[in-house]
Design an enzyme around this catalytic site. Sequence first.
Site, PDB file in Angstrom:
ATOM      1  N   CYS A 120      -5.859  -5.788   2.291  1.00  0.00           N
ATOM      2  CA  CYS A 120      -7.122  -5.293   2.836  1.00  0.00           C
ATOM      3  C   CYS A 120      -8.244  -6.245   2.421  1.00  0.00           C
ATOM      4  CB  CYS A 120      -7.425  -3.880   2.352  1.00  0.00           C
ATOM      5  SG  CYS A 120      -8.667  -3.060   3.403  1.00  0.00           S
ATOM      6  N   CYS A 130     -13.581  -2.986   5.386  1.00  0.00           N
ATOM      7  CA  CYS A 130     -12.209  -3.495   5.467  1.00  0.00           C
ATOM      8  C   CYS A 130     -12.045  -4.593   6.515  1.00  0.00           C
ATOM      9  CB  CYS A 130     -11.252  -2.346   5.748  1.00  0.00           C
ATOM     10  SG  CYS A 130     -11.417  -1.001   4.561  1.00  0.00           S
ATOM     11  N   LYS A 195      -3.855   6.615   8.279  1.00  0.00           N
ATOM     12  CA  LYS A 195      -4.738   6.634   7.131  1.00  0.00           C
ATOM     13  C   LYS A 195      -6.042   7.309   7.541  1.00  0.00           C
ATOM     14  CE  LYS A 195      -7.210   3.763   3.843  1.00  0.00           C
ATOM     15  NZ  LYS A 195      -7.384   2.444   3.242  1.00  0.00           N
ATOM     16  N   ARG A 205     -12.360   3.910  -5.265  1.00  0.00           N
ATOM     17  CA  ARG A 205     -13.437   2.947  -4.973  1.00  0.00           C
ATOM     18  C   ARG A 205     -14.149   2.507  -6.242  1.00  0.00           C
ATOM     19  NH1 ARG A 205     -15.206   5.483   0.888  1.00  0.00           N
ATOM     20  NH2 ARG A 205     -13.149   5.155   1.790  1.00  0.00           N
ATOM     21  N   ARG A 217     -16.411   4.543   6.686  1.00  0.00           N
ATOM     22  CA  ARG A 217     -15.250   3.942   7.342  1.00  0.00           C
ATOM     23  C   ARG A 217     -14.792   4.720   8.590  1.00  0.00           C
ATOM     24  NH1 ARG A 217     -14.644   0.407   3.312  1.00  0.00           N
ATOM     25  NH2 ARG A 217     -13.861   0.948   1.244  1.00  0.00           N
ATOM     26  N   GLU A 233      -0.644   6.529  16.280  1.00  0.00           N
ATOM     27  CA  GLU A 233      -0.839   5.404  15.354  1.00  0.00           C
ATOM     28  C   GLU A 233       0.495   4.917  14.799  1.00  0.00           C
ATOM     29  OE1 GLU A 233      -3.098   3.420  14.352  1.00  0.00           O
ATOM     30  OE2 GLU A 233      -5.061   4.304  14.646  1.00  0.00           O
ATOM     31  N   LYS A 248      -1.518   8.957   4.599  1.00  0.00           N
ATOM     32  CA  LYS A 248      -2.413   8.914   3.452  1.00  0.00           C
ATOM     33  C   LYS A 248      -3.715   9.623   3.762  1.00  0.00           C
ATOM     34  CE  LYS A 248      -5.078   5.574   0.927  1.00  0.00           C
ATOM     35  NZ  LYS A 248      -5.647   4.269   0.919  1.00  0.00           N
ATOM     36  N   SER A 274      -6.114   8.689  -5.153  1.00  0.00           N
ATOM     37  CA  SER A 274      -6.867   8.752  -6.410  1.00  0.00           C
ATOM     38  C   SER A 274      -7.468  10.121  -6.736  1.00  0.00           C
ATOM     39  CB  SER A 274      -7.953   7.681  -6.414  1.00  0.00           C
ATOM     40  OG  SER A 274      -8.793   7.788  -5.289  1.00  0.00           O
ATOM     41  N   TYR A 313      -0.158   7.702  -8.822  1.00  0.00           N
ATOM     42  CA  TYR A 313      -0.615   7.298 -10.153  1.00  0.00           C
ATOM     43  C   TYR A 313       0.100   8.100 -11.238  1.00  0.00           C
ATOM     44  CZ  TYR A 313      -4.184   5.284  -7.173  1.00  0.00           C
ATOM     45  OH  TYR A 313      -4.817   4.570  -6.180  1.00  0.00           O
TER      46      TYR A 313
END
Length: 323
Positions: A120, A130, A195, A205, A217, A233, A248, A274, A313
């Site tokens: 990205c 992006c 996404k 971020r 975005r 998509e 996502k 995140s 994570y």
Amino acid sequence: MTFPIHRPRRLRRTEALRGLVRETRLSTSGLVYPMFACPGNKIRTEVSSMPGIFQQSPDQIVEECREVAGLGIPAVILFGLPEKKDETGSEAASPTGAVQRSIEAIRKAKLDLLVVTDVCLCEYTSHGHCGVIKDGEILNDPSIALLADAALSHARAGADIVAPSDMMDGRVAAIRRKLDENKFSDVAVLSYAAKYCSAFYGPFREAAQSTPQFGDRRSYQMDPANAREALREVALDLEEGADIIMVKPALPYLDIIARVRERFDVPVAAYNVSAEYSMVKAAARKGWIDEQRIVLEIMTSIQRAGASIVLTYHAKDVARWVK
Ligand code: PBG
């Protein structure tokens, strides 16, 4: 005739019985651990909104990768921070960038680990978008050429899989073509196909220093209200040559994971992003939830919905807990 002939509780009586009939079995083999690479040496800075997650220089990345491989986690995904940002995100394709250096270091250490790279521009551009910008507009076609250059630089450094997360149209085809022209036909493309434009990326971020400096975005990431569009998509990315497709975020989009799994016969990944992580960590620190049970239930739910690959994570904790 139902009860008393049928008694579903019969198969829930003991752990052995429950294990025997369990439909979703957690293992470490589908886990991917995200990491943030920054320039320099001996740098390891914790991301304040993501306890346990660090921005690290390549030498430190390798050390944590050693631990990750030792836990039986098969793959990491690397995000990069540049030395300095510019209008076109030129450091994204630099052979001496933090991601490229990290890949080389992991290869040199001969770790038994697949290296996935996020492709990205937002971490590398001064405006945080992006793609490249002209008159306040995010341009599609010039951006995909730059993304393909970044993907090629990752392949050259030794990446196994490149993962475009920009949501520009046609980037999978551009990346596939570029890799093939340069004899990297064995490098796979994992596309962030569905996404969504999500508030769940907030803590990332901070970690990747990629907050857009103006606007948002919404003109390239998907509207959270749309499900059928996700199928379109995914279909487009597969036609363009994606090997693995991703949905996502994960938890708020389990319906999308399930519909994609139902419709397409390719490996499906999900990104437990995140804020999904930060919310669990924050509540756990307050003592409001049982972190281990919550995390394992989330992982089970994402897999039950249909994702066989989960970027999370929590990967190191999950690996320890399912052992
Ligand atoms: C870059 C990118 C983002 C994430 C992965 N790749 C952020 C964004 O689109 O703003 C988010 C990951 C996370 O929240 O954990 N385009």
